[in-house]
Motif scaffolding. Sequence first.
Motif, PDB file in Angstrom:
ATOM      1  N   HIS A   1       0.826  -1.206   0.000  1.00  0.00           N
ATOM      2  CA  HIS A   1       0.000   0.000   0.000  1.00  0.00           C
ATOM      3  C   HIS A   1       0.862   1.260   0.000  1.00  0.00           C
ATOM      4  O   HIS A   1       0.441   2.325   0.439  1.00  0.00           O
ATOM      5  N   GLY A   2       2.093   1.096  -0.472  1.00  0.00           N
ATOM      6  CA  GLY A   2       2.958   2.261  -0.636  1.00  0.00           C
ATOM      7  C   GLY A   2       3.337   2.927   0.665  1.00  0.00           C
ATOM      8  O   GLY A   2       3.242   2.360   1.750  1.00  0.00           O
ATOM      9  N   THR A   3       3.767   4.163   0.553  1.00  0.00           N
ATOM     10  CA  THR A   3       4.221   4.936   1.701  1.00  0.00           C
ATOM     11  C   THR A   3       3.083   5.651   2.401  1.00  0.00           C
ATOM     12  O   THR A   3       3.290   6.346   3.379  1.00  0.00           O
ATOM     13  N   HIS A   4       1.870   5.508   1.856  1.00  0.00           N
ATOM     14  CA  HIS A   4       0.679   6.210   2.324  1.00  0.00           C
ATOM     15  C   HIS A   4       0.833   7.711   2.197  1.00  0.00           C
ATOM     16  O   HIS A   4       0.236   8.493   2.953  1.00  0.00           O
ATOM     17  N   THR A   5       1.639   8.142   1.244  1.00  0.00           N
ATOM     18  CA  THR A   5       1.689   9.541   0.820  1.00  0.00           C
ATOM     19  C   THR A   5       1.228   9.593  -0.631  1.00  0.00           C
ATOM     20  O   THR A   5       1.179   8.568  -1.319  1.00  0.00           O
TER      21      THR A   5
ATOM     22  N   GLN B   1      11.844  -9.350   1.528  1.00  0.00           N
ATOM     23  CA  GLN B   1      12.555  -9.848   2.706  1.00  0.00           C
ATOM     24  C   GLN B   1      11.615 -10.559   3.677  1.00  0.00           C
ATOM     25  O   GLN B   1      11.997 -11.552   4.305  1.00  0.00           O
ATOM     26  N   GLU B   2      10.388 -10.055   3.785  1.00  0.00           N
ATOM     27  CA  GLU B   2       9.418 -10.668   4.703  1.00  0.00           C
ATOM     28  C   GLU B   2       8.665 -11.820   4.046  1.00  0.00           C
ATOM     29  O   GLU B   2       7.845 -12.466   4.695  1.00  0.00           O
ATOM     30  N   GLU B   3       8.936 -12.064   2.761  1.00  0.00           N
ATOM     31  CA  GLU B   3       8.298 -13.150   2.007  1.00  0.00           C
ATOM     32  C   GLU B   3       6.786 -13.009   1.948  1.00  0.00           C
ATOM     33  O   GLU B   3       6.035 -13.979   2.070  1.00  0.00           O
ATOM     34  N   PHE B   4       6.324 -11.756   1.745  1.00  0.00           N
ATOM     35  CA  PHE B   4       4.916 -11.519   1.461  1.00  0.00           C
ATOM     36  C   PHE B   4       4.704 -11.767  -0.027  1.00  0.00           C
ATOM     37  O   PHE B   4       5.070 -10.950  -0.868  1.00  0.00           O
ATOM     38  N   GLU B   5       4.111 -12.893  -0.354  1.00  0.00           N
ATOM     39  CA  GLU B   5       4.092 -13.367  -1.734  1.00  0.00           C
ATOM     40  C   GLU B   5       3.204 -12.530  -2.650  1.00  0.00           C
ATOM     41  O   GLU B   5       3.289 -12.647  -3.869  1.00  0.00           O
ATOM     42  N   GLY B   6       2.343 -11.694  -2.081  1.00  0.00           N
ATOM     43  CA  GLY B   6       1.557 -10.771  -2.896  1.00  0.00           C
ATOM     44  C   GLY B   6       2.257  -9.446  -3.097  1.00  0.00           C
ATOM     45  O   GLY B   6       1.650  -8.484  -3.574  1.00  0.00           O
ATOM     46  N   GLY B   7       3.545  -9.393  -2.774  1.00  0.00           N
ATOM     47  CA  GLY B   7       4.271  -8.126  -2.780  1.00  0.00           C
ATOM     48  C   GLY B   7       4.472  -7.497  -4.139  1.00  0.00           C
ATOM     49  O   GLY B   7       4.939  -6.370  -4.229  1.00  0.00           O
ATOM     50  N   HIS B   8       4.142  -8.209  -5.228  1.00  0.00           N
ATOM     51  CA  HIS B   8       4.286  -7.594  -6.551  1.00  0.00           C
ATOM     52  C   HIS B   8       2.988  -6.951  -7.022  1.00  0.00           C
ATOM     53  O   HIS B   8       2.833  -6.637  -8.197  1.00  0.00           O
ATOM     54  N   TYR B   9       2.020  -6.753  -6.101  1.00  0.00           N
ATOM     55  CA  TYR B   9       0.787  -6.028  -6.397  1.00  0.00           C
ATOM     56  C   TYR B   9       0.684  -4.824  -5.470  1.00  0.00           C
ATOM     57  O   TYR B   9       1.109  -4.871  -4.320  1.00  0.00           O
ATOM     58  N   LEU B  10       0.081  -3.754  -5.967  1.00  0.00           N
ATOM     59  CA  LEU B  10       0.106  -2.471  -5.252  1.00  0.00           C
ATOM     60  C   LEU B  10      -1.269  -1.814  -5.263  1.00  0.00           C
ATOM     61  O   LEU B  10      -1.959  -1.813  -6.282  1.00  0.00           O
ATOM     62  N   VAL B  11      -1.646  -1.248  -4.108  1.00  0.00           N
ATOM     63  CA  VAL B  11      -2.803  -0.366  -4.009  1.00  0.00           C
ATOM     64  C   VAL B  11      -2.279   1.054  -3.837  1.00  0.00           C
ATOM     65  O   VAL B  11      -1.560   1.342  -2.872  1.00  0.00           O
ATOM     66  N   PHE B  12      -2.618   1.950  -4.768  1.00  0.00           N
ATOM     67  CA  PHE B  12      -2.134   3.326  -4.673  1.00  0.00           C
ATOM     68  C   PHE B  12      -2.699   4.002  -3.425  1.00  0.00           C
ATOM     69  O   PHE B  12      -3.924   4.023  -3.227  1.00  0.00           O
ATOM     70  N   PRO B  13      -1.857   4.585  -2.580  1.00  0.00           N
ATOM     71  CA  PRO B  13      -2.372   5.367  -1.456  1.00  0.00           C
ATOM     72  C   PRO B  13      -3.223   6.527  -1.961  1.00  0.00           C
ATOM     73  O   PRO B  13      -2.848   7.215  -2.915  1.00  0.00           O
ATOM     74  N   HIS B  14      -4.380   6.713  -1.365  1.00  0.00           N
ATOM     75  CA  HIS B  14      -5.291   7.807  -1.705  1.00  0.00           C
ATOM     76  C   HIS B  14      -5.764   7.747  -3.160  1.00  0.00           C
ATOM     77  O   HIS B  14      -6.249   8.745  -3.693  1.00  0.00           O
TER      78      HIS B  14
END
Length: 448
Positions: A296-300, A323-336
């Motif tokens: 979810h980005g930097t929330h900025t 590093q945390e092995e969050f396997e959905g890490g190649h998908y993004l929700v734009f903040p705001h």
Amino acid sequence: MTEKPNGRRRFLAASSVTALAAMAGCVDQMNSALSNGDDGDGDGEGNGDDSNGTGTDTEDGVEPPELALETEYDSRKEYGQPGEGLDDFEEFDDWDVVDGSAEPDEETYFDGSQSLRLTAEDGGNAVVETEFETMDMSDLDLSVAVRTSTPGNVAIEIQIQDIYGGYASHQLRSVTYRTSDVGWFRTCPGFFEQSSTPLERDAVDTVQIIVHNTGDAEVWVDDLRTHEKPEAGYVMLCWDDGFDDFYDVASPLHDEYGVNAVQAAVRQWTRDQREGIMTVDQLKERQDAGDQIVAHGTHTEFSDLSDEDLDDALRTDKNWAVQEEFEGGHYLVFPHNDFDDRVLDIVSNYYYAGGFNQAGDANLTGVTGFDPLVMPRTIGHDLEIAKRCVDLAAQHRQCTILNFHAFDQDNTMSESAYEDLLEHIDEKGDDVEVIDFDDLWTMRRDGH
């Protein structure tokens, strides 16, 4: 990959889109100018679809991408022209102006040598239409490439009409809350409403493109395409910000009904153990239970950051997910829900899919024709609207992405209403399935 015990994992077997991999016409020119580093105006040579460049296509079909710091390809270029072309807007005389104004534009286009520029003033709509030989659209969705200088004022509709006068409206209800130019993007708008006499989808002969306008509107359209529907409908339950309200209250309901969620976690909030935010261990517990953890980005607001700062923020967030092995890490929700053409270009270096434009009413999408980083979703604030989204997804074999935060916020329905929603989804049986980004992105690529 982590096994997902909460998901009803039948979609690849049930979906007809696996048969679409051999479809012709997938030369990608997203827009051809993008490959040359400009903003999409003017002409240029497009990129061919590199079937060997994805690194995740196998003899058995398309698999989710492997988690890595950088993407192997720009998803918007690689999959910019899915499906089959229906109209390229090269012949202006093929289109009749019903309302507002329209003219060909040889300076701004997505593909070919021109687009169609629609304008309207003072809250008036812009409408153009074209007629075809009668088509059977029972198993087809439509998409169109869109660009607008007035994104805060417009909604985009593709209306299809049959030979008897019936019609169905497919609408992208909102582009963005911001006023910046988001560049060219493809929309495959979901069903919204239809005439009192239902559309006969096997006898369609007219397509209208409608720009709904609340002020002054300027919209370019290009590259109208058709896309095969899957055999069922889909629902994504997306929770933003990583509030522990989901962990404490919603996750037991998900476990009870056997469905997974998508968690859009804010790295700084999680890492700094902000009060009211799930910990890394809790997120990993939910991942083990079947949920997908995405970024979810930097929330900025991304559009306020310089190129360098945005790239650094995206790289830092993605590296944390790896590093945390969050396997959905190649998908993004734009903040705001904040993005523009520059943001989309930089984000594609790290993420394959996500984004979002967002509306408070039903805002669905076809599963094989959407822009990878500009998906539509619906705010989960109202139970009846959310139920309608699920019903439409089931009836029209499309996807609804419902967005929630925490039960004490105005943008999220109550706990009891949410349980009613999960029960409603469960009652749909095989007509609708709860999925995550891996599922949706796999179908999108498989239907290219």
